[in-house]
Design an enzyme around this catalytic site. Structure first.
Site, PDB file in Angstrom:
ATOM      1  N   LEU A   1      35.624  34.788  37.945  1.00  0.00           N
ATOM      2  CA  LEU A   1      34.946  34.322  39.152  1.00  0.00           C
ATOM      3  C   LEU A   1      33.843  35.302  39.544  1.00  0.00           C
ATOM      4  CD1 LEU A   1      34.576  32.653  41.737  1.00  0.00           C
ATOM      5  CD2 LEU A   1      36.525  33.896  42.713  1.00  0.00           C
ATOM      6  N   GLY A  43      40.152  38.023  43.405  1.00  0.00           N
ATOM      7  CA  GLY A  43      39.969  39.164  42.517  1.00  0.00           C
ATOM      8  C   GLY A  43      39.759  38.805  41.067  1.00  0.00           C
ATOM      9  N   ASP A  44      39.587  37.526  40.760  1.00  0.00           N
ATOM     10  CA  ASP A  44      39.467  37.083  39.376  1.00  0.00           C
ATOM     11  C   ASP A  44      38.165  37.583  38.748  1.00  0.00           C
ATOM     12  OD1 ASP A  44      40.542  35.082  37.254  1.00  0.00           O
ATOM     13  OD2 ASP A  44      38.415  34.593  37.451  1.00  0.00           O
ATOM     14  N   ALA A  45      38.269  38.218  37.591  1.00  0.00           N
ATOM     15  CA  ALA A  45      37.093  38.785  36.928  1.00  0.00           C
ATOM     16  C   ALA A  45      36.108  37.700  36.504  1.00  0.00           C
ATOM     17  CB  ALA A  45      37.521  39.609  35.723  1.00  0.00           C
ATOM     18  N   TRP A  71      33.815  28.896  36.999  1.00  0.00           N
ATOM     19  CA  TRP A  71      34.385  29.247  35.692  1.00  0.00           C
ATOM     20  C   TRP A  71      33.691  28.454  34.581  1.00  0.00           C
ATOM     21  CZ3 TRP A  71      40.295  28.934  37.119  1.00  0.00           C
ATOM     22  CH2 TRP A  71      40.706  30.167  37.693  1.00  0.00           C
TER      23      TRP A  71
END
Length: 315
Positions: free
Chosen positions: A273, A269-271, A311
């Site tokens: 990523l 759920g990393d923005a 990233w």
């Protein structure tokens, strides 16, 4: 594409100067490490100047942290030394080497990752552009958990601001050569605080409660890095972490990736990523969680490295 090569990892110690010489694995880029470590001017736990890294390290029991300078002597070789007058002892030199090996993930054979990436249409260019990049870790579990909790649902700049306030309020301070460096607070430093005290740093009430709860668990020994490392599977380690109030799947996977060194962990759920995948795939919208899982499936068990390279593409 980088070729891992045969260089062996070793270190030497000069007993007169206390200088340690580290031989690095061939598949490591000091420049990429510096790029990551320099990403925010708000960073307070290390300093990067003139391609040298300065960091406070606890190297021997019952002694104050030592300020270490890390520099690249030549390609494939690092020099470590104390900058405070007293040379490193052999045991402190060994401890410094061990810390840096973990911090930069130097003991890992990344050859399988590069072999996989070379054949992958999405990863191949990233692996070539950022060859030698390794996951820069957070070896201390309490620091990793705190950093992840502070960073929940805020942008990176504000997360660094909150971390800086936490460290400068409750961490250990060291002055050197007109500069100030810090050691991250210990669990005991936070466990005794009240929610109201942490709220003064502009942490939300929930995050303050989460940090104090995690600090109490670690201070009592009910949560340890060793216990997490002994989990039979990644799923079991994630279950242990998510059973703690304030730690959801994103936080657990972030910590497993950067502290526990689980190469299959990734915070889906990393923005950041999602934005990196959107750009790499030349999409107008972020991919869904199901799409991300499908994209990452062929990359198992190197999901964490894929995330780190994605990233990197944002900076």
């Amino acid at each position: 594409m980088i070729t891992p090569g045969k260089r062996t990892q070793d270190f030497g110690f000069d007993p007169e100067s206390g200088v340690v010489t580290m031989t690095l694995p061939a598949s490591f880029s000091y420049s990429e490490a510096l790029h990551y470590l320099s990403r925010s001017p708000l960073e307070c736990l290390h300093l990067v100047e003139d391609r040298r890294i300065y960091k406070l390290l606890e190297l021997e029991p019952l002694e104050e942290p030592v300020l270490i300078e890390i520099s690249e002597q030549e390609q494939g070789c690092l020099l470590l030394r104390s900058v405070e007058g007293k040379p490193l002892s052999p045991s402190a030199g060994q401890a410094a080497v061990s810390y840096i090996q973990e911090w930069f993930d130097l003991k890992r054979d990344v050859t399988p990752f590069y072999v996989m990436a070379e054949r992958d249409p999405l990863l191949s260019k990233l692996a070539e552009d950022y060859a030698g990049l390794r996951i820069i870790g957070v070896p201390d579990l309490f620091e990793a958990l705190s950093w992840a909790v502070v960073g929940q649902q805020v942008n990176l700049t504000f997360a660094y601001t909150m971390k800086k306030r936490l460290v400068e309020s409750y961490g250990l301070r060291k002055e050197w050569n007109g500069r100030t460096l810090w050691r991250f607070p210990k669990p005991a430093d936070i466990a005794s605080l009240t929610v109201e005290e942490l709220r003064q740093l502009q942490l939300t009430t929930k995050k303050a409660e989460f940090l104090i709860g995690i600090a109490k668990l670690m201070d009592s020994g009910d949560l340890t890095k060793e216990a997490l490392a002994s989990a039979a599977t990644s799923q079991e380690a994630e279950r242990q972490l998510t059973s703690i109030r304030g730690i959801g799947p994103w936080t657990a996977n972030y910590v497993m990736m950067r502290c526990m060194r689980d190469t299959s962990a990734f915070p889906i759920g990393d923005a950041g990523l999602q934005n990196a995948l959107k750009a790499s795939l030349q999409r107008t919208e972020k991919p869904s969680a199901d799409e991300i899982r499908a994209i990452f499936e062929p990359w198992h068990p190197w999901e964490a490295y894929a995330v780190f390279y994605l990233w990197r593409s944002l900076s």
